[in-house]
Write an enzyme that holds these catalytic residues in place. Structure first.
Site, short mmCIF file in Angstrom:
data_model
loop_
_atom_site.label_atom_id
_atom_site.label_comp_id
_atom_site.label_asym_id
_atom_site.label_seq_id
_atom_site.Cartn_x
_atom_site.Cartn_y
_atom_site.Cartn_z
N ASP A 41 -61.88 -64.17 78.12
CA ASP A 41 -61.73 -65.62 77.95
C ASP A 41 -62.87 -66.07 77.04
OD1 ASP A 41 -61.60 -68.39 78.20
OD2 ASP A 41 -61.08 -68.32 80.33
N ARG A 85 -63.21 -69.18 75.81
CA ARG A 85 -63.30 -70.63 75.74
C ARG A 85 -64.69 -71.15 76.10
NH1 ARG A 85 -58.23 -72.12 79.38
NH2 ARG A 85 -59.12 -70.34 80.49
#
Ligand SMILES: [Zn+2]
Length: 224
Positions: free
Chosen positions: A142, A144
């Site tokens: 991930d 983000r």
């Protein structure tokens, strides 16, 4: 440990009447910003009683806030490979009802981009889960970041939020950027035959907090 977050400012705010695919109607105040750290065109949608005009010094009651990462296939085209479309739909109505902000973050595919997301889908069709596929493509599970989300909240004069999310990483990152998360409100589980493995991977690998027991069929989902 608090992170130093550069200051962003409101660039434009404009009212946009919304009519969603199922006919739900509301009105949003859409904000753009100058000074966001990654230079992307992230947006904030002020909904409900937060759709009124804002200046940086405003300190209203605690708003309901959802950081939503862009998913072109799910948000716009109704892809059933993920639950982004229904999550976005739910978030707009819940935030409009309570008063708050939807942070629409232009970080497609957990930050790896649209093309790479499609490549990850192709790998998932060979049996990898969503996280393994990202790793196989040389990305992190991930990628983000919610620094820009925190910048937008600071620019709007919001220092404390009720967070509409099942993802503990969002709360952790926002707190680290100086946003107080006074409550974490779970979203519903939007299960379909096509996204059951995706949701199971989110629950297993991403430590998402939704209750699998609420989602009949998830436990028997095929892991390939
Ligand atoms: Zn999606």
């Amino acid at each position: 440990m608090l992170m130093r977050v550069p200051t962003a400012t409101i660039r434009t705010q404009v009212v946009v009447p919304l009519r969603l695919a199922d006919g739900y109607v509301t009105e949003a105040r859409v904000f753009s910003f100058d000074g966001l750290v990654d230079g992307r065109e992230h947006l904030t949608f002020g909904l409900g009683d937060m759709a009124s005009e804002r200046s940086p010094g405003d300190s209203p009651r605690i708003p309901l806030v959802r950081p939503h990462s862009e998913c072109l296939t799910g948000d716009v085209f109704g892809s059933q490979r993920c639950d982004c479309g229904p999550q976005l739909r739910e978030a707009v109505e819940r935030i409009a009802g309570f008063g708050g902000f939807l942070l629409y973050l232009r970080q497609e595919g957990r930050g790896i981009g649209l093309y790479a997301k499609l490549e990850a889908y192709a790998l998932q069709d060979t049996g990898l889960d969503t996280y393994e596929a990202n790793l196989a493509l040389g990305h992190r599970e991930d990628e983000r970041s919610y620094v820009a989300a925190a910048q937008m909240l600071h620019a709007l004069g919001v220092s404390e939020v009720a967070l509409l999310s099942n993802n503990p990483d969002k709360a952790w990152q926002l707190r680290r950027c100086g946003v107080s998360v006074s409550a974490q409100v779970p979203t519903g589980v939007h299960l379909s035959a096509a996204n059951s493995r995706y949701l199971a991977a989110k629950a297993e690998r991403g430590a998402h907090t939704f209750d699998l027991g609420l989602a009949p069929g998830l436990r028997s989902a095929s892991w390939g």
